[in-house]
Design a protein around this motif. Structure first.
Motif, mmCIF file in Angstrom:
data_model
loop_
_atom_site.group_PDB
_atom_site.id
_atom_site.type_symbol
_atom_site.label_atom_id
_atom_site.label_comp_id
_atom_site.label_asym_id
_atom_site.label_seq_id
_atom_site.Cartn_x
_atom_site.Cartn_y
_atom_site.Cartn_z
ATOM 1 N N GLN A 221 0.830 -1.210 0.000
ATOM 2 C CA GLN A 221 0.000 0.000 0.000
ATOM 3 C C GLN A 221 0.865 1.261 0.000
ATOM 4 N N LEU A 222 1.883 1.269 0.846
ATOM 5 C CA LEU A 222 2.772 2.425 0.940
ATOM 6 C C LEU A 222 3.548 2.642 -0.359
ATOM 7 N N GLU A 223 3.931 1.551 -1.000
ATOM 8 C CA GLU A 223 4.665 1.652 -2.266
ATOM 9 C C GLU A 223 3.759 2.238 -3.354
ATOM 10 N N LYS A 224 2.517 1.767 -3.429
ATOM 11 C CA LYS A 224 1.568 2.294 -4.416
ATOM 12 C C LYS A 224 1.310 3.778 -4.203
ATOM 13 N N ALA A 225 1.326 4.219 -2.960
ATOM 14 C CA ALA A 225 1.087 5.628 -2.643
ATOM 15 C C ALA A 225 2.349 6.481 -2.770
ATOM 16 N N GLY A 226 3.499 5.844 -3.031
ATOM 17 C CA GLY A 226 4.738 6.588 -3.227
ATOM 18 C C GLY A 226 5.518 6.919 -1.975
ATOM 19 N N TYR A 227 5.196 6.259 -0.860
ATOM 20 C CA TYR A 227 5.881 6.544 0.397
ATOM 21 C C TYR A 227 7.115 5.672 0.634
ATOM 22 N N VAL A 228 7.168 4.516 0.003
ATOM 23 C CA VAL A 228 8.332 3.635 0.137
ATOM 24 C C VAL A 228 8.683 3.053 -1.226
ATOM 25 N N GLU A 229 9.886 2.533 -1.298
ATOM 26 C CA GLU A 229 10.318 1.798 -2.484
ATOM 27 C C GLU A 229 11.075 0.569 -2.024
ATOM 28 N N ARG A 230 11.057 -0.452 -2.862
ATOM 29 C CA ARG A 230 11.838 -1.659 -2.582
ATOM 30 C C ARG A 230 13.082 -1.595 -3.451
ATOM 31 N N VAL A 231 14.226 -1.807 -2.806
ATOM 32 C CA VAL A 231 15.502 -1.740 -3.509
ATOM 33 C C VAL A 231 16.334 -2.962 -3.148
ATOM 34 N N PRO A 232 17.288 -3.341 -4.013
ATOM 35 C CA PRO A 232 18.158 -4.476 -3.680
ATOM 36 C C PRO A 232 18.976 -4.192 -2.420
ATOM 37 N N ASP A 233 19.157 -5.215 -1.602
ATOM 38 C CA ASP A 233 19.997 -5.111 -0.408
ATOM 39 C C ASP A 233 21.438 -5.253 -0.857
ATOM 40 N N PRO A 234 22.275 -4.221 -0.661
ATOM 41 C CA PRO A 234 23.665 -4.292 -1.128
ATOM 42 C C PRO A 234 24.493 -5.364 -0.421
ATOM 43 N N THR A 235 24.018 -5.843 0.741
ATOM 44 C CA THR A 235 24.765 -6.860 1.482
ATOM 45 C C THR A 235 24.331 -8.271 1.126
ATOM 46 N N ASP A 236 23.212 -8.408 0.398
ATOM 47 C CA ASP A 236 22.695 -9.729 0.044
ATOM 48 C C ASP A 236 21.869 -9.577 -1.238
ATOM 49 N N GLY A 237 22.423 -10.031 -2.331
ATOM 50 C CA GLY A 237 21.791 -9.878 -3.632
ATOM 51 C C GLY A 237 20.409 -10.499 -3.747
ATOM 52 N N ARG A 238 20.100 -11.458 -2.895
ATOM 53 C CA ARG A 238 18.787 -12.114 -2.945
ATOM 54 C C ARG A 238 17.722 -11.325 -2.194
ATOM 55 N N ALA A 239 18.146 -10.465 -1.290
ATOM 56 C CA ALA A 239 17.202 -9.753 -0.417
ATOM 57 C C ALA A 239 16.879 -8.359 -0.960
ATOM 58 N N ARG A 240 15.763 -7.821 -0.470
ATOM 59 C CA ARG A 240 15.348 -6.468 -0.838
ATOM 60 C C ARG A 240 15.148 -5.662 0.445
ATOM 61 N N LEU A 241 15.373 -4.385 0.321
ATOM 62 C CA LEU A 241 15.147 -3.471 1.432
ATOM 63 C C LEU A 241 13.947 -2.589 1.126
ATOM 64 N N VAL A 242 13.225 -2.231 2.155
ATOM 65 C CA VAL A 242 12.162 -1.245 2.043
ATOM 66 C C VAL A 242 12.788 0.077 2.496
ATOM 67 N N ARG A 243 12.664 1.083 1.647
ATOM 68 C CA ARG A 243 13.281 2.382 1.943
ATOM 69 C C ARG A 243 12.236 3.483 1.768
ATOM 70 N N VAL A 244 12.266 4.486 2.660
ATOM 71 C CA VAL A 244 11.323 5.596 2.534
ATOM 72 C C VAL A 244 11.737 6.499 1.377
ATOM 73 N N THR A 245 10.735 7.099 0.755
ATOM 74 C CA THR A 245 10.976 8.020 -0.351
ATOM 75 C C THR A 245 11.016 9.456 0.174
ATOM 76 N N GLU A 246 11.355 10.373 -0.700
ATOM 77 C CA GLU A 246 11.348 11.789 -0.329
ATOM 78 C C GLU A 246 9.943 12.229 0.087
ATOM 79 N N LYS A 247 8.935 11.673 -0.561
ATOM 80 C CA LYS A 247 7.550 12.002 -0.204
ATOM 81 C C LYS A 247 7.291 11.682 1.266
ATOM 82 N N ALA A 248 7.704 10.514 1.710
ATOM 83 C CA ALA A 248 7.501 10.124 3.109
ATOM 84 C C ALA A 248 8.349 10.972 4.043
ATOM 85 N N LYS A 249 9.564 11.293 3.622
ATOM 86 C CA LYS A 249 10.452 12.102 4.466
ATOM 87 C C LYS A 249 9.866 13.484 4.732
#
Length: 139
Positions: free
Chosen positions: A67-95
């Motif tokens: 829901q938050l991703e659809k509304a533009g508040y978060v994005e999912r990005v690759p985890d730099p420490t583990d190529g298989r994992a993803r991180l949820v990160r806040v966007t500028e909109k949420a900040k």
């Protein structure tokens, strides 16, 4: 009245007032979404960690993140420490909501301080920080 309830009542009021100003400022998030957003670290957080910190199932956390991703508040990005994992990160909109919330928190704390006095407010903060040492698993 037990101490847990005495702690919860002011927190609930603070949370409701923050949600009201956030909504008034144009941020369309639910309380459940906001609670999850608060737990996202500055470099992003894995979904499983978010679920644990928010004390919800991984499925519930995933639903809220969707829901938050659809509304533009978060994005999912690759985890730099583990190529298989993803991180949820806040966007500028949420900040953008952070200063709104922080200003309301400052107003509320000032109101509480006027009500109970500076010394008691300082003592309350110190006591709660001390309790956090034994009650906060994410400290």
């Amino acid at each position: 009245m037990n101490i847990g309830l005495l702690l919860y009542i002011p927190y609930r009021d603070l949370e409701n007032r923050i949600m009201a100003v956030i909504t008034e400022a144009g941020y369309d998030v639910t309380l459940a979404q906001a609670r999850l957003l608060q737990r996202i670290g500055p470099d992003g957080t894995r979904l499983t960690e978010l679920a644990e910190a928010a004390q919800v199932t991984k499925q519930t956390a995933g639903f809220l993140v969707d829901q938050l991703e659809k509304a533009g508040y978060v994005e999912r990005v690759p985890d730099p420490t583990d190529g298989r994992a993803r991180l949820v990160r806040v966007t500028e909109k949420a900040k953008g909501a952070a200063p709104v919330a922080e200003a309301e928190i400052a107003r509320i704390e000032a109101e509480w301080e006027r009500h109970i006095g500076k010394r008691r407010m300082t003592q309350l903060r110190e006591a709660l920080e001390k309790l956090g040492e034994i009650t906060d698993p994410y400290r």
